[in-house]
Design an enzyme around this catalytic site. Structure first.
Site, PDB file in Angstrom:
ATOM      1  N   ASN A  19       3.080 -14.530  28.314  1.00 26.43           N
ATOM      2  CA  ASN A  19       4.186 -13.724  27.786  1.00 26.43           C
ATOM      3  C   ASN A  19       3.954 -12.281  28.244  1.00 26.43           C
ATOM      4  O   ASN A  19       3.075 -11.610  27.721  1.00 26.43           O
ATOM      5  CB  ASN A  19       4.189 -13.817  26.251  1.00 26.43           C
ATOM      6  CG  ASN A  19       5.180 -12.864  25.613  1.00 26.43           C
ATOM      7  OD1 ASN A  19       6.051 -12.317  26.286  1.00 26.43           O
ATOM      8  ND2 ASN A  19       5.043 -12.657  24.311  1.00 26.43           N
ATOM      9  N   LYS A  21       5.887  -9.815  27.859  1.00 23.95           N
ATOM     10  CA  LYS A  21       6.544  -8.846  26.961  1.00 23.95           C
ATOM     11  C   LYS A  21       7.317  -7.798  27.783  1.00 23.95           C
ATOM     12  O   LYS A  21       7.816  -8.129  28.853  1.00 23.95           O
ATOM     13  CB  LYS A  21       5.509  -8.186  26.045  1.00 23.95           C
ATOM     14  CG  LYS A  21       4.586  -9.184  25.377  1.00 23.95           C
ATOM     15  CD  LYS A  21       3.771  -8.553  24.287  1.00 23.95           C
ATOM     16  CE  LYS A  21       2.731  -9.528  23.817  1.00 23.95           C
ATOM     17  NZ  LYS A  21       2.221  -9.214  22.506  1.00 23.95           N
ATOM     18  N   HIS A 106       9.397 -14.753  18.367  1.00 19.63           N
ATOM     19  CA  HIS A 106       8.114 -14.041  18.486  1.00 19.63           C
ATOM     20  C   HIS A 106       8.030 -13.024  17.353  1.00 19.63           C
ATOM     21  O   HIS A 106       9.034 -12.417  16.970  1.00 19.63           O
ATOM     22  CB  HIS A 106       8.022 -13.347  19.850  1.00 19.63           C
ATOM     23  CG  HIS A 106       6.645 -12.830  20.148  1.00 19.63           C
ATOM     24  ND1 HIS A 106       6.155 -11.683  19.570  1.00 19.63           N
ATOM     25  CD2 HIS A 106       5.648 -13.318  20.919  1.00 19.63           C
ATOM     26  CE1 HIS A 106       4.906 -11.491  19.995  1.00 19.63           C
ATOM     27  NE2 HIS A 106       4.580 -12.481  20.811  1.00 19.63           N
ATOM     28  N   GLU A 108       7.091 -10.086  17.272  1.00 20.59           N
ATOM     29  CA  GLU A 108       7.593  -8.743  17.606  1.00 20.59           C
ATOM     30  C   GLU A 108       9.108  -8.687  17.463  1.00 20.59           C
ATOM     31  O   GLU A 108       9.669  -7.662  17.071  1.00 20.59           O
ATOM     32  CB  GLU A 108       7.131  -8.362  19.033  1.00 20.59           C
ATOM     33  CG  GLU A 108       5.644  -8.007  19.030  1.00 20.59           C
ATOM     34  CD  GLU A 108       4.910  -8.274  20.329  1.00 20.59           C
ATOM     35  OE1 GLU A 108       5.558  -8.459  21.364  1.00 20.59           O
ATOM     36  OE2 GLU A 108       3.667  -8.307  20.289  1.00 20.59           O
ATOM     37  N   GLU A 176       0.955 -18.209  16.226  1.00 21.45           N
ATOM     38  CA  GLU A 176       0.443 -16.887  16.582  1.00 21.45           C
ATOM     39  C   GLU A 176       0.245 -16.053  15.310  1.00 21.45           C
ATOM     40  O   GLU A 176       1.214 -15.431  14.818  1.00 21.45           O
ATOM     41  CB  GLU A 176       1.433 -16.163  17.489  1.00 21.45           C
ATOM     42  CG  GLU A 176       1.696 -16.878  18.795  1.00 21.45           C
ATOM     43  CD  GLU A 176       2.135 -15.892  19.873  1.00 21.45           C
ATOM     44  OE1 GLU A 176       1.469 -15.847  20.906  1.00 21.45           O
ATOM     45  OE2 GLU A 176       3.112 -15.167  19.660  1.00 21.45           O
ATOM     46  N   GLY A 182      -2.621  -9.017  20.170  1.00 19.18           N
ATOM     47  CA  GLY A 182      -2.918  -7.734  20.807  1.00 19.18           C
ATOM     48  C   GLY A 182      -4.013  -6.931  20.114  1.00 19.18           C
ATOM     49  O   GLY A 182      -4.192  -5.747  20.418  1.00 19.18           O
ATOM     50  N   SER A 221      -4.649 -12.924  21.125  1.00 18.01           N
ATOM     51  CA  SER A 221      -5.915 -12.477  21.727  1.00 18.01           C
ATOM     52  C   SER A 221      -6.697 -13.608  22.392  1.00 18.01           C
ATOM     53  O   SER A 221      -7.926 -13.627  22.334  1.00 18.01           O
ATOM     54  CB  SER A 221      -6.782 -11.752  20.689  1.00 18.01           C
ATOM     55  OG  SER A 221      -6.126 -10.569  20.258  1.00 18.01           O
TER      56      SER A 221
HETATM   57  C1  PEP Z   1       1.706 -12.761  22.300  1.00 21.46           C
HETATM   58  O1  PEP Z   1       2.248 -11.702  22.035  1.00 21.46           O
HETATM   59  O2  PEP Z   1       2.392 -13.779  22.432  1.00 21.46           O
HETATM   60  C2  PEP Z   1       0.253 -12.772  22.445  1.00 21.46           C
HETATM   61  C3  PEP Z   1      -0.365 -13.889  22.266  1.00 21.46           C
HETATM   62  O3  PEP Z   1      -0.349 -11.565  22.764  1.00 21.46           O
HETATM   63  P1  PEP Z   1      -1.906 -11.298  23.035  1.00 21.46           P
HETATM   64  O4  PEP Z   1      -2.459 -12.447  23.846  1.00 21.46           O
HETATM   65  O5  PEP Z   1      -1.944 -10.003  23.793  1.00 21.46           O
HETATM   66  O6  PEP Z   1      -2.570 -11.216  21.700  1.00 21.46           O
END
Ligand code: PEP
Length: 261
Positions: A19, A21, A106, A108, A176, A182, A221
């Site tokens: 992803n 973003k 998601h 976000e 998630e 992040g 992460s």
């Molecule tokens: C995400 O936003 O889908 C995600 C998993 O981000 P990160 O791997 O940076 O934590």
């Protein structure tokens, strides 16, 4: 595609999805060609690789992956097919640019754009209409985890974000935890195992035996140094990777972890 490793006898092909973003200008398309080349050279067969770049790059990204080793997805869509929705993109438009997938719900988007389960459910319906496979994200906040409400929250998001037609369509769930996205923080392997087991049970409750077929990805992460351990957990059928998907040199290490399982 022959599938190696522990998935050989199962029906779920593991997936590693990136992803991007709101990251990526035209020059970053070189990462896509590099990844496609590497996968071709490795004759990579352990899983299915997806990149969800910003919509502005989708069409060009598809053309850059000339060996066809990567599939592409959008990061969001509107629930309507067309119309007066300035700044929005329909599922049909993503499909028209070469997308096969779309990330929906998601955290976000849920937080920054007020997307509720009800809205996500409508978007999942739009994805089916356009023949896209939705990657539906669910996950608890830090507060909910600390209050022992994580499982309850995630199971209710699944129940309320999936339309009944999910039974007759392909879907992918991405667990998630919001506090892991992040941040470099990751749940323990036991916490991930427990949540993925509960999600599997919920999918079976809702969709019967179809619920056994849906891939459940872990996201938050995921990095080269923790990918193998996470991907080895039962009912973890792959990963949704944010930050570490932006550089092919990192992302390829996560993909290679599939070969070590
Ligand atoms: C995400 O936003 O889908 C995600 C998993 O981000 P990160 O791997 O940076 O934590």
């Amino acid at each position: 595609m022959p599938i190696k490793g522990r998935f050989m006898n199962g029906t779920i092909v593991p997936i590693i999805a990136g992803n991007w973003k709101m990251n990526g200008l035209i020059e970053q398309l070189a990462e896509i060609s590099n990844l496609d080349n590497m996968l071709e050279q490795m004759q990579h067969k352990a899983g299915h690789i997806i990149i969800c770049p910003p919509a502005t790059l989708l069409n060009m990204a598809k053309k850059c992956a000339k060996y066809g080793q990567i599939s592409f997805g959008g990061q969001n869509c509107h629930w309507e097919e067309r119309g007066a929705h300035t700044g929005d993109i329909s599922a049909e438009m993503l499909a028209d640019c070469g997308a096969l997938y779309v990330i929906l719900g998601h955290s976000e988007r849920r937080m920054e754009h007020g997307e509720t389960d009800e809205i996500v459910q409508k978007k999942v319906g739009a994805a089916f209409r356009a023949k896209l496979t939705p990657i539906i994200c669910v996950g608890e906040s830090e507060k909910e985890r600390k209050a022992n409400m994580a499982v309850e929250k995630v199971l209710s998001q699944i129940k309320n974000s999936l339309p009944s037609e999910a039974k007759n369509n392909k879907i992918i769930i991405a667990y998630e935890p919001i506090w892991a996205i992040g941040t470099g923080l990751v749940p323990t392997l036991d916490e991930i195992k427990e949540m993925h087991q509960k999600i599997r049970e919920q999918l079976v409750n809702l969709f019967g035996e179809h619920g056994m077929q849906y891939p459940i990805l872990y996201g938050g992460s995921m990095k080269p140094d923790n990918a193998k351990n996470i991907l080895s957990i039962k009912n973890v059928n792959g990963g949704l990777v944010g930050g570490a998907s932006l550089k092919t040199s990192e992302f390829i290490k996560i993909i290679k972890a599939l070969d070590e399982i």
